[in-house]
Design a protein around this motif. Structure first.
Motif, mmCIF file in Angstrom:
data_model
loop_
_atom_site.group_PDB
_atom_site.id
_atom_site.type_symbol
_atom_site.label_atom_id
_atom_site.label_comp_id
_atom_site.label_asym_id
_atom_site.label_seq_id
_atom_site.Cartn_x
_atom_site.Cartn_y
_atom_site.Cartn_z
ATOM 1 N N VAL A 52 61.632 63.712 -41.376
ATOM 2 C CA VAL A 52 61.419 62.681 -40.710
ATOM 3 C C VAL A 52 62.150 61.525 -41.065
ATOM 4 N N LYS A 53 62.176 61.418 -42.347
ATOM 5 C CA LYS A 53 63.132 60.271 -42.924
ATOM 6 C C LYS A 53 64.412 60.386 -42.403
ATOM 7 N N GLN A 54 65.306 61.549 -42.449
ATOM 8 C CA GLN A 54 66.535 61.732 -42.052
ATOM 9 C C GLN A 54 66.606 61.110 -40.675
ATOM 10 N N GLU A 55 65.630 61.728 -39.803
ATOM 11 C CA GLU A 55 65.546 61.463 -38.489
ATOM 12 C C GLU A 55 65.498 60.037 -37.899
ATOM 13 N N ILE A 56 64.738 59.162 -38.532
ATOM 14 C CA ILE A 56 64.512 57.555 -38.561
ATOM 15 C C ILE A 56 65.776 56.975 -39.119
ATOM 16 N N ASP A 57 66.296 57.424 -40.083
ATOM 17 C CA ASP A 57 67.754 56.917 -40.539
ATOM 18 C C ASP A 57 68.798 56.940 -39.422
ATOM 19 N N GLU A 58 68.914 58.432 -38.994
ATOM 20 C CA GLU A 58 70.118 58.659 -38.046
ATOM 21 C C GLU A 58 69.808 57.746 -36.961
ATOM 22 N N PHE A 59 68.602 57.540 -36.480
ATOM 23 C CA PHE A 59 68.152 56.681 -35.177
ATOM 24 C C PHE A 59 68.797 55.386 -35.411
ATOM 25 N N ASN A 60 68.121 54.747 -36.609
ATOM 26 C CA ASN A 60 68.489 53.387 -36.870
ATOM 27 C C ASN A 60 69.943 53.021 -37.117
ATOM 28 N N VAL B 184 72.556 54.017 -35.313
ATOM 29 C CA VAL B 184 73.281 54.239 -34.150
ATOM 30 C C VAL B 184 73.460 52.523 -33.683
ATOM 31 N N PRO B 185 74.414 51.963 -33.656
ATOM 32 C CA PRO B 185 74.762 50.594 -33.277
ATOM 33 C C PRO B 185 73.947 50.231 -32.121
ATOM 34 N N GLU B 186 73.705 51.044 -31.082
ATOM 35 C CA GLU B 186 73.023 50.629 -29.872
ATOM 36 C C GLU B 186 71.405 50.581 -29.994
ATOM 37 N N ASN B 187 71.096 50.990 -31.164
ATOM 38 C CA ASN B 187 69.661 50.961 -31.399
ATOM 39 C C ASN B 187 69.316 49.697 -32.501
ATOM 40 N N LYS B 188 70.140 49.213 -33.214
ATOM 41 C CA LYS B 188 70.023 48.226 -34.126
ATOM 42 C C LYS B 188 69.140 46.933 -33.608
ATOM 43 N N THR B 189 68.194 46.498 -34.367
ATOM 44 C CA THR B 189 67.386 45.517 -33.934
ATOM 45 C C THR B 189 68.146 43.948 -34.135
ATOM 46 N N ASP B 190 68.008 43.252 -33.292
ATOM 47 C CA ASP B 190 68.827 41.771 -33.487
ATOM 48 C C ASP B 190 68.210 41.135 -32.210
ATOM 49 N N ALA B 191 66.774 40.416 -32.453
ATOM 50 C CA ALA B 191 66.324 39.612 -31.476
ATOM 51 C C ALA B 191 67.114 38.397 -30.992
ATOM 52 N N HIS B 192 67.530 38.437 -29.950
ATOM 53 C CA HIS B 192 68.193 37.103 -29.185
ATOM 54 C C HIS B 192 66.777 36.163 -28.361
ATOM 55 N N ALA B 193 65.720 36.660 -28.264
ATOM 56 C CA ALA B 193 64.751 35.945 -27.888
ATOM 57 C C ALA B 193 63.219 36.061 -28.589
ATOM 58 N N ASP C 129 63.133 48.592 -39.303
ATOM 59 C CA ASP C 129 63.531 50.237 -39.061
ATOM 60 C C ASP C 129 62.596 50.363 -37.531
ATOM 61 N N ARG C 130 63.095 51.179 -36.510
ATOM 62 C CA ARG C 130 62.447 51.875 -35.470
ATOM 63 C C ARG C 130 62.304 53.420 -35.644
ATOM 64 N N THR C 131 61.013 53.738 -35.247
ATOM 65 C CA THR C 131 61.368 55.164 -34.936
ATOM 66 C C THR C 131 61.860 55.708 -33.573
ATOM 67 N N ALA D 127 66.667 47.261 -23.978
ATOM 68 C CA ALA D 127 65.279 47.761 -24.687
ATOM 69 C C ALA D 127 65.365 48.686 -26.290
ATOM 70 N N GLY D 128 64.713 48.243 -26.724
ATOM 71 C CA GLY D 128 64.512 48.707 -28.196
ATOM 72 C C GLY D 128 65.435 47.826 -29.143
ATOM 73 N N THR D 129 66.047 46.768 -28.856
ATOM 74 C CA THR D 129 66.772 45.919 -29.748
ATOM 75 C C THR D 129 66.144 44.710 -29.964
ATOM 76 N N GLY D 130 65.212 44.342 -29.058
ATOM 77 C CA GLY D 130 64.827 42.882 -29.329
ATOM 78 C C GLY D 130 63.599 42.581 -30.114
ATOM 79 N N ALA D 131 62.970 43.758 -30.613
ATOM 80 C CA ALA D 131 61.902 43.693 -31.565
ATOM 81 C C ALA D 131 60.688 43.031 -30.651
ATOM 82 N N LEU D 132 60.417 41.726 -31.171
ATOM 83 C CA LEU D 132 59.158 41.222 -30.832
ATOM 84 C C LEU D 132 59.640 39.747 -30.251
ATOM 85 N N THR D 133 59.116 39.619 -29.138
ATOM 86 C CA THR D 133 59.354 38.158 -28.255
ATOM 87 C C THR D 133 57.816 37.560 -28.072
#
Length: 542
Positions: A92-100, A102-111, A208-210, A367-373
């Motif tokens: 499960v840890k490898q699966e989470i690492d691989e998901f995060n 992916v550049p398109e999945n990285k968290t970087d909140a703009h709002a 990190d996101r699942t 969707a998935g990159t904005g974390a918390l607004t």
């Protein structure tokens, strides 16, 4: 003392992440045969507060979400021991690492923070914390004070009123769900434990996101693994009380249970067996509303005893029932203050992509990159999370899901002039759409919003005195361990998966007498890293 695993039965009371973690470590580190591990859960499913359920037709439900990051050393150690559901060759840890990764999945909140203005919503510049010199001094004073000095102080006893209107506070309190009346001691622990988050509090880039919701991505793989190993899951089995052997030592001799049909039973615990109990629950007595009706009102305080998690702890701490009660803390400190511990979450299931298109364009986050607004001017102090889609394993194409919460559910809304606690799902979504200045239609016509009232969700943050939280292994215990968010683990922080998992590892190691055979990772100490400390101070000074 070291126990012979072949002769040990382990009874784990509660089916949340703490018990599931304990079961994994009992198998892999203590080598207890899986059929000798018994998980007693009062509900129909495992997972405790890490739940996720529903479908596209009736609507999905997430009572909340948990933040994960690299500093969760015990949690990631656990997840590295459990195979993924989708690929048994991966953990499960490898699966989470691989998901995060992916550049398109990285968290970087703009709002991250949004203000409500006459012209509509305004995304705020959060590169600066907005703290003045006095507020910085107060933060450093709290961080440097001992827990004995802070005692039972509330956070708002350590800062001026203006501190709670700074960008720092809006981001910090909604990231972790702190309220001004919560424990200054716990706030101090968070300042130390999450000092590495200071430089990115405005973007949440360290989160990190699942791949899916945390039930599908974490709980379900652990349950599947444990069942495959042969662990005995007993659902809809409520533990009312335990009996102790007549001795000065704390030795559980019996477990008293009630099954779904009301039949009572006794499990006899032998001296070589162990019992591990999860105390309390942040999601107990939660109530769901519907798209057209609000959740049921908060329970009367007297009802706590009908909930297994609080009722069992109360019996352990009752001197009339238990001669060892002084070792079991003070549950009433945490269950009797609902106005200080309650908030409301909501889950929105959409059958039309209009809202997702609008929110992505407006926020600049896929969707998935904005974390918390967070809508800082919301009377409910409402925040939303728009996750990567699909968010559920059974979520069909053409359906989108997101969730949110309000920290002040007893205040009237800005647009819907009712307390959030009295609102239907449709009314809560209406309030959100007005904060965003989005049209009500077609979103309202194609949405199912399910509100959830959580009377105890931040009860673990309440002010407390020494002794209110019992130790993981009560002094004098020969076979009993205690887990969850209401035990005392020095320096670590509640309201995290890490707290539950660390407690589980501590209990297994001590009760099975593993010594050096089982290593528990130390708590991450970012303040001991010069770069982390400098980066945090630099951000604090902005």
């Amino acid at each position: 003392m070291a126990r012979n695993p072949e002769e040990t039965n382990a009874y784990l009371v509660g089916g949340g992440i703490a018990s599931l973690a304990a079961a994994v470590h009992l198998i892999q580190d203590a080598h207890v045969p899986a059929p000798q591990i018994h998980i007693l859960e009062s509900g129909p499913l495992p997972g405790g507060s890490m739940d996720g359920a529903g479908d596209a037709e009736k609507g999905y439900v997430l009572r909340g979400g948990r933040m994960l990051n690299f500093s969760y050393l015990c949690t990631y150690d656990l997840l590295s021991k459990v195979p993924s559901l989708t690929d048994s060759k991966k953990s499960v840890k490898q699966e989470i690492d691989e998901f995060n990764a992916v550049p398109e999945n990285k968290t970087d909140a703009h709002a991250r923070l949004v203000a409500t203005t006459e012209k509509g919503p305004e995304i705020l510049n959060v590169k600066h914390m907005g703290l003045n010199a006095r507020e910085r001094e107060d933060l450093l004073l709290v961080a440097g004070s001992s827990e004995e000095v802070l005692g039972t102080k509330r956070i708002d006893e350590c800062f001026g009123a203006e501190f709670f209107r700074t960008k720092f506070w809006y981001m910090w309190d909604t990231m972790f769900a702190f309220e001004p009346w919560h424990s200054a001691v716990e706030f101090k622990r968070y300042l130390h434990r999450f000092i590495h988050e200071f430089p990115r509090i405005n973007s949440l880039a360290g989160v990190d996101r699942t791949p899916y919701n945390q039930y599908d991505s974490i709980i379900l793989p652990i349950e599947t693994y444990l069942k495959a190993q042969g662990v005995d899951f007993r659902y809809e089995t409520k533990v009312n009380s335990v009996s102790f052997a007549p001795s000065s030592a704390i030795t559980v001799s019996e477990i008293h249970v009630v099954s779904k049909g009301g039949a009572t039973g006794i499990i006899h615990v032998h001296p070589q067996d162990i019992v591990i109990i999860t105390l309390g629950s942040m999601t107990s007595c939660s109530s769901l509303g519907t798209n057209t009706s609000p959740p049921a009102p908060n329970p009367d305080l007297a009802l706590y005893s009908r909930d297994g998690s609080w009722g069992l702890w109360s019996s352990l701490a009752d001197p009339i029932i238990n001669p060892h009660s002084s070792h079991f803390g003070n549950p009433s400190n945490f269950y009797s203050r609902i106005p200080e511990s309650a908030w409301l979450s909501f889950t929105v299931t959409l059958k039309n992509p209009a809202f997702f298109h609008q929110i992505e364009e407006w926020s600049g986050n896929k969707a998935g990159t904005g974390a918390l607004t967070t809508f800082k001017d919301s009377e409910w102090l409402m925040s939303i999370v728009v996750p990567h889609q699909p968010h559920f394993l059974n979520q069909p194409d053409g359906t989108q899901v997101f969730w949110g919460y309000g920290l002040f559910p007893f205040k009237a809304g800005n647009f819907v002039k009712k307390p959030m606690a009295d609102c239907s799902g449709e009314e809560i979504l209406t309030e959100l759409l007005h904060h965003l200045n989005f049209p009500e239609h077609p979103t309202l016509d194609n949405a199912i919003t399910i509100p959830c009232m959580l009377p105890y969700v931040t009860s673990q943050f309440l002010t407390r005195k020494e002794g209110d939280r019992p130790e993981v292994i009560p002094r004098g215990s020969t076979n009993l361990g205690l887990l969850g968010q209401f035990v005392e683990i020095p320096r670590d922080t509640v309201f995290t998966v890490e707290y539950s998992v660390r407690g589980a590892q501590m209990a297994v190691k001590e009760l099975m007498g593993l010594g050096k055979e089982m290593r528990i990772r130390d708590i991450y100490k970012g303040e001991h890293n010069v770069k982390v400390l400098v980066d945090a101070l630099r951000m604090l000074l902005t």
